[in-house]
Enzyme design. Structure first.
Site, PDB file in Angstrom:
ATOM      1  N   ALA A 105       0.826  -1.688  -0.265  1.00 26.97           N
ATOM      2  CA  ALA A 105      -0.099  -0.333  -0.772  1.00 26.97           C
ATOM      3  C   ALA A 105       0.689   1.677  -0.233  1.00 26.97           C
ATOM      4  CB  ALA A 105      -1.346  -0.060   1.900  1.00 26.97           C
ATOM      5  N   LYS A 106       0.661   2.145  -0.597  1.00 26.72           N
ATOM      6  CA  LYS A 106       0.991   3.780   0.124  1.00 26.72           C
ATOM      7  C   LYS A 106       0.104   4.624   0.069  1.00 26.72           C
ATOM      8  CE  LYS A 106       5.157   5.241  -0.761  1.00 26.72           C
ATOM      9  NZ  LYS A 106       7.202   4.190  -0.264  1.00 26.72           N
TER      10      LYS A 106
END
Ligand code: NAD
Length: 413
Positions: A105-106
């Site tokens: 994720a980011k």
């Protein structure tokens, strides 16, 4: 001017090439590239001068087939959904290559953290968590520091989330040690660079002792990499910051440089050292050139000046695809970012494990486990590269893609 937040075209191309070589259908490739969920929120805050400011906050959750989503939170004026999306998929592949039970994720907020006061930053962070808390959590999505964010910001995320769900240190990593942070996290990425260089040298590069290294960037990653490589007998002959570069043909006095930088905020005019330009640093003859500053630092324009035997990507995507092609033709071996700078996410994983177990590991255990995981990953990548006659980058992306696809297969999509 190269940008720290440049879109990762190398990543997209490397993933497409891996899917093609592995014979994946368009649908599987789409599944590997598309995000599972993309969240965008507006974050209004009242600034210290009474004015209203509104920022955009993003979280892209790419894949969680191998474990909860995991990835950094970046504060930078140029943060945008496309960039966050690319970085989220890179995290999925990085955790898969390290073979740790996490997904990718980011996130980010399009703010300039240097122009905000500490109170404004805290309010921005707490508001972000208020809008995002249903989508994150120790078993769902674990955030970490990235460009423009630090341990105190992670502490505020922990505090805001815990106010809703009860004490939950495992919702975020990269926390201060006294809030459940891990020993060894600060040096982890730079230390990891040295472990990977050591593994590569043992298999393909010859003895490390006496080898020379040039490091672009002397921040968290570059500085720790310099010290850890020196501990392995490497002669670090040049380093740089955004203003200048320092050269010493017999090896730099790293402790002296750190002291000088701390006292004067610059690497200029350090006793017994010669200042050179950024361009001259890149052109130095060396065994290992280690870009540890910016994305897109080595381009078609400057690649012909390089004089290194190995290029180790400590920064994310420091070499453009065009420059990579030229380096490969010249037989310069490129150790890809997805392997070289993965030490940080591995120790983040250890922090999460320690928080879930309510235990704190001593530094020697963190270092030992980090060595084991990175040596295994480097070994896997070098073996596949050798067996298939492909680059280290191609091998790394193929291994990671196969692991994610296997997990997707096992979950039944
Ligand atoms: P940092 O901000 O601590 O350090 C960056 C360094 O680069 C500073 O010394 C800065 O002066 C220098 N720099 C900036 N522009 C330069 C230029 N034009 N020429 C030479 N030096 C220049 O950042 P960091 O945490 O060390 O991260 C460095 C890179 O590594 C970034 O690309 C980051 O995305 C990547 N990375 C960091 C981590 C981590 O755990 N910190 C993990 C993975 C990847």
């Amino acid at each position: 001017m190269p940008s720290k937040t440049k879109a990762l075209s190398t990543f997209t191309e490397a993933l497409a090439a891996a899917s093609e070589r592995l014979g994946y259908s368009d649908s599987i490739h789409k599944l590997l590239t598309l995000s599972a969920r993309e969240i965008k929120v507006a974050i209004p805050i009242v600034r210290d001068n009474g004015e209203l400011a509104v920022f955009s906050g993003y979280r892209v959750q790419h894949h969680n087939a191998r474990g909860p989503y995991k990835g950094g939170l970046r504060y930078h004026p140029e943060v945008n959904l496309g960039e966050v999306r690319d970085l989220a998929s890179l995290m999925t592949l990085k955790t898969a290559l390290m073979d740790i039970p996490l997904g990718g994720a980011k996130g980010g907020i399009d703010c300039d953290p240097h122009s905000l006061t500490s109170r404004e930053l805290e309010m921005l962070t707490r508001k972000f968590v208020k809008r995002m808390h249903r989508h994150i959590g120790p078993e769902m999505d674990i955030m970490a520091p990235d460009i423009g964010t630090d341990a105190s910001i992670m502490g505020w995320i922990h505090s805001e989330y815990s106010a809703i769900y009860g004490h939950s240190p495992a919702v975020v990593t990269g926390k201060p040690i006294n809030l459940g942070g891990s020993q060894g996290r600060e040096k982890a990425t730079g230390y990891g660079v040295s472990i990977v260089v050591d593994a590569v040298a043992r298999t393909r590069g010859g003895p490390l002792s006496g080898a020379s290294a040039v490091i672009q960037g002397f921040g968290n990653v570059g500085m720790h990499a310099a010290f850890c490589l020196r501990d392995l007998g490497v002669k670090v002959i040049a380093v740089s910051d955004s203003r200048t570069a320092v050269y010493g043909k017999d090896g730099l006095d790293l402790d002296g440089l750190v002291k000088h930088k701390q006292e004067r905020g610059t690497l200029e005019d350090v006793d017994g050292h010669q200042n050179i330009s950024h361009e001259e640093l890149l052109a130095l003859e060396c065994d290992y050139l280690i870009p540890a500053a910016l994305g897109g630092a080595i381009t078609r324009k400057n690649v012909d000046t390089l004089n290194c035997r190995h290029l180790v990507e400590a920064a994310n995507a420091p070499v453009t695809p065009e420059a990579e092609e030229i380096l490969l033709k010249r037989n310069v071996e490129i150790v890809p970012d997805i392997l070289a700078n993965a030490g940080g996410v591995v120790v983040s994983y250890f922090e999460w494990v320690q928080n879930l177990q309510r235990r704190a590991w001593p530094l020697f255990k963190v270092d030992k486990e980090l060595n084991r995981i990175l040596h295994n990953a480097a070994h896997d990548v070098m073996s596949r590269s050798h067996d298939e006659g492909i680059t280290l980058r191609a091998a790394a992306y193929e291994i990671a893609s196969m692991r994610v696809k296997d997990a997707l297969d096992a979950t039944g999509f």
